[in-house]
Design an enzyme around this catalytic site. Structure first.
Site, PDB file in Angstrom:
ATOM      1  N   LYS A  11     -11.224  -7.733  29.565  1.00  0.00           N
ATOM      2  CA  LYS A  11      -9.966  -7.341  28.929  1.00  0.00           C
ATOM      3  C   LYS A  11      -9.917  -7.994  27.554  1.00  0.00           C
ATOM      4  O   LYS A  11     -10.049  -9.209  27.437  1.00  0.00           O
ATOM      5  CB  LYS A  11      -8.780  -7.804  29.792  1.00  0.00           C
ATOM      6  CG  LYS A  11      -7.443  -7.168  29.463  1.00  0.00           C
ATOM      7  CD  LYS A  11      -7.401  -5.701  29.890  1.00  0.00           C
ATOM      8  CE  LYS A  11      -5.989  -5.145  29.833  1.00  0.00           C
ATOM      9  NZ  LYS A  11      -5.126  -5.682  30.903  1.00  0.00           N
ATOM     10  N   HIS A  12      -9.740  -7.200  26.520  1.00  0.00           N
ATOM     11  CA  HIS A  12      -9.695  -7.702  25.144  1.00  0.00           C
ATOM     12  C   HIS A  12     -10.923  -8.567  24.823  1.00  0.00           C
ATOM     13  O   HIS A  12     -10.812  -9.645  24.245  1.00  0.00           O
ATOM     14  CB  HIS A  12      -8.406  -8.470  24.889  1.00  0.00           C
ATOM     15  CG  HIS A  12      -7.170  -7.639  25.088  1.00  0.00           C
ATOM     16  ND1 HIS A  12      -6.980  -6.434  24.451  1.00  0.00           N
ATOM     17  CD2 HIS A  12      -6.087  -7.824  25.876  1.00  0.00           C
ATOM     18  CE1 HIS A  12      -5.825  -5.918  24.821  1.00  0.00           C
ATOM     19  NE2 HIS A  12      -5.265  -6.727  25.687  1.00  0.00           N
ATOM     20  N   ASN A  67     -12.197 -21.795  22.487  1.00  0.00           N
ATOM     21  CA  ASN A  67     -12.845 -22.711  23.412  1.00  0.00           C
ATOM     22  C   ASN A  67     -12.854 -22.103  24.809  1.00  0.00           C
ATOM     23  O   ASN A  67     -11.856 -21.559  25.260  1.00  0.00           O
ATOM     24  CB  ASN A  67     -12.112 -24.054  23.443  1.00  0.00           C
ATOM     25  CG  ASN A  67     -12.348 -24.863  22.190  1.00  0.00           C
ATOM     26  OD1 ASN A  67     -13.453 -24.977  21.718  1.00  0.00           O
ATOM     27  ND2 ASN A  67     -11.289 -25.449  21.645  1.00  0.00           N
ATOM     28  N   HIS A  70     -16.831 -16.814  18.565  1.00  0.00           N
ATOM     29  CA  HIS A  70     -15.581 -16.662  17.823  1.00  0.00           C
ATOM     30  C   HIS A  70     -15.233 -15.192  17.597  1.00  0.00           C
ATOM     31  O   HIS A  70     -16.056 -14.332  17.800  1.00  0.00           O
ATOM     32  CB  HIS A  70     -15.672 -17.384  16.479  1.00  0.00           C
ATOM     33  CG  HIS A  70     -15.788 -18.871  16.633  1.00  0.00           C
ATOM     34  ND1 HIS A  70     -16.957 -19.559  16.357  1.00  0.00           N
ATOM     35  CD2 HIS A  70     -14.905 -19.796  17.069  1.00  0.00           C
ATOM     36  CE1 HIS A  70     -16.764 -20.851  16.592  1.00  0.00           C
ATOM     37  NE2 HIS A  70     -15.534 -21.019  17.028  1.00  0.00           N
TER      38      HIS A  70
END
Length: 526
Positions: free
Chosen positions: A277-278, A420, A526
């Site tokens: 998801k996302h 993180n 990231h």
């Protein structure tokens, strides 16, 4: 007054022969003189068409194994001459150069040759020289010449000629497409050669792709977007065959890629499932069957799985399809799907089923690009992998064999979680994931809270984090993270190590009775 220009002579030289004969027959039917080279000329003659060899224009035969055939003033003068410039007309007359009104060229299949894994010398021989030179010449002179580089433009070309000739707007569009092609071709050649000679940071870098799908919008409705493919053979969302469902959106494509790259980490030997998801995993598991792997992944975070992307590492079967169809799912991607699974999903018209034909190799080299203001960043794909032999136990307590399995599993998942990243796992299934937080301790707490929420929803007697192992994508900067994991009931930790406070973190693990292993490898995402 019209800007339509009739075509009296066409030079045709193509590697991709699709639609060639039909195009040439239509041109000949309109009285167009056909000029051609090599295999193209042979195929047209076999079709009964009258064709003039380029050698007749140049006065020179093809030579040097075909490396030299169109690089001649009789060709380039015919393409570049300005028809409304007296001095150009005088030069054409003085040197016997005839005008070429239409150029139909597509290039040697360099990209396909590279994708097939051909040897260096074979790739070199598939670098086209005369083709790009002619294309650029004709495109530059689009005021007078039409240039076609793709068979998909044959029908509109013939429509234009049937209407009396090509108009300026159409020729401009064809010229723009032509420059797209030569730019993409040169990008492919330069990129391949940089890799072939081991140049990791070439002085200039060009990117190219072919439009696969215009998208309704990007991440948000006010953003324009499109999907391009780069021609590589890496199995995934770009190469997959869509069996059913509406077109993929920008977010669907992004999330499906993330899901499939993650599940591919486990290879095809043991059934595995990842739910995304996302672009973050909300549940990942292995199991004795695909259906079991899906159920265990789903149980990690049933709330987030709603409307998610499901990736599987084996052929989708009916049992698994029935389980997936019980909730709303945006996309399912797998190497293949059997007839039973397809029949199950047939009743879910909005669910997209993609069959990729294989799994991408997680250890294969590749590059990742990210745009920044004024430029872009390039790095190699995170193909880092570790095995048991790479682990270094740094605590007094040794992990058990079962815990080592879970630690390596959690570490693999953490590689695909936004930093993180904290991943709780037990029995090769995630039980809680903390993703994308500014503080590692926050990711630790979020992963625990999600596990506890799910335990309550499922009516479990104890939170799944009790007895779980934990993976951290980067080192713990302070002992508080280890203390939070112990409080959650974790029994073992895997992390890169390398903090200035490693000794303090190890001491905390020893004090709290946790086993800890260092990988020496970080997986920031990231």
């Amino acid at each position: 007054m019209t800007d339509r220009i009739p075509v009296r002579r066409a030079l045709i030289s193509v590697s991709d022969k699709s639609g060639l004969v039909e195009l040439a027959q239509a041109l000949a039917g309109q009285g167009v003189e056909l000029v051609s080279t090599g295999g193209t000329a042979m195929q047209l003659r076999d079709a009964g068409l009258a064709v003039r060899d380029v050698a007749d224009l140049t006065g020179f035969p093809e030579m040097m194994d075909g490396r030299v055939k169109t690089l001649h003033p009789a060709v380039h003068g015919g393409l570049l001459a300005l028809r409304d410039e007296p001095s150009h007309r005088e030069a054409m007359a003085a040197h016997g150069i005839g005008a070429i009104d239409l150029l139909v060229v597509n290039l040697y299949p360099f990209e396909a040759t590279v994708a097939a894994g051909a040897a260096y010398d074979d790739c070199i021989e598939n670098i086209d020289i005369g083709g790009p030179a002619m294309i650029r010449a004709a495109a530059k002179n689009h005021a007078h010449v039409a240039v076609v580089t793709d068979p998909e433009d044959y029908p509109p070309l013939l429509e234009a000629l049937a209407a009396g000739g090509t108009d300026l707007a159409f020729r401009k569009r064809l010229a723009q497409i032509a420059y797209e092609r030569t730019a993409a071709y040169d990008a492919a050649v330069s990129g391949w050669m940089a890799g072939a000679i081991g140049e990791a940071t070439p002085r200039r870098r060009a990117l190219a792709g072919r439009l696969a799908q215009p998208l309704r919008y990007g991440e948000n409705p006010h953003q324009a977007a499109a999907f391009y493919t780069d021609g590589s053979a890496r199995p995934g969302v770009a190469t997959a065959r869509q069996w059913q469902g509406k077109e993929l959106s920008y977010n669907n494509i992004n999330d499906t890629d993330a899901a499939y790259e993650l599940v591919a980490e486990f290879g095809p030997d043991t059934p595995a499932c990842a739910i995304i998801k996302h672009a973050n995993p909300c549940g990942v598991a292995r199991g004795a069957t695909l259906a079991e792997a899906y159920a265990r992944a789903y149980d990690c975070d049933r709330t987030s799985a709603f409307g998610g992307i499901v990736a599987l590492n084996r052929t989708l079967d009916g049992e698994t399809a029935r389980a997936i169809s019980e909730i709303f799912t945006e996309v399912v991607i797998a190497p293949d799907a059997d007839d039973d699974a397809k029949a199950v999903f047939a009743g879910k018209k909005n669910l997209r089923l993609l069959m990729a034909g294989g799994l991408p190799d997680p250890a294969a080299q590749g590059e990742v690009f990210r745009q920044v203001a004024g430029g872009f960043l390039v790095q190699s794909r995170d193909a880092g992998r570790i095995a048991r032999a790479d682990l270094r136990v740094v605590t007094a307590k040794q992990p058990t064999e079962a815990q080592l399995d879970d630690l390596l599993f959690a570490w693999t998942v953490a590689k695909h979680v936004k930093s993180n990243a904290i991943v709780y796992a037990r029995d090769v299934a995630t039980v809680g994931i903390g993703a994308g937080q500014m503080s590692r301790i926050d990711s630790t707490r979020i992963g625990r809270r999600k596990a506890e929420d799910m335990a309550e929803a499922l009516g479990l007697a104890r939170p799944p984090t009790e007895g779980a192992v934990v993976a951290s994508d980067a080192f713990f900067p302070f002992a508080d993270g280890i203390e939070a994991l112990a409080e959650a009931g974790a029994v073992a930790v895997i992390q890169p190590g390398g903090s200035m406070r490693d000794e303090e973190v190890i001491a905390a693990a020893d004090r709290l009775g946790l086993a800890m292993v260092f990988t020496g490898q970080r997986h920031f995402r990231h």
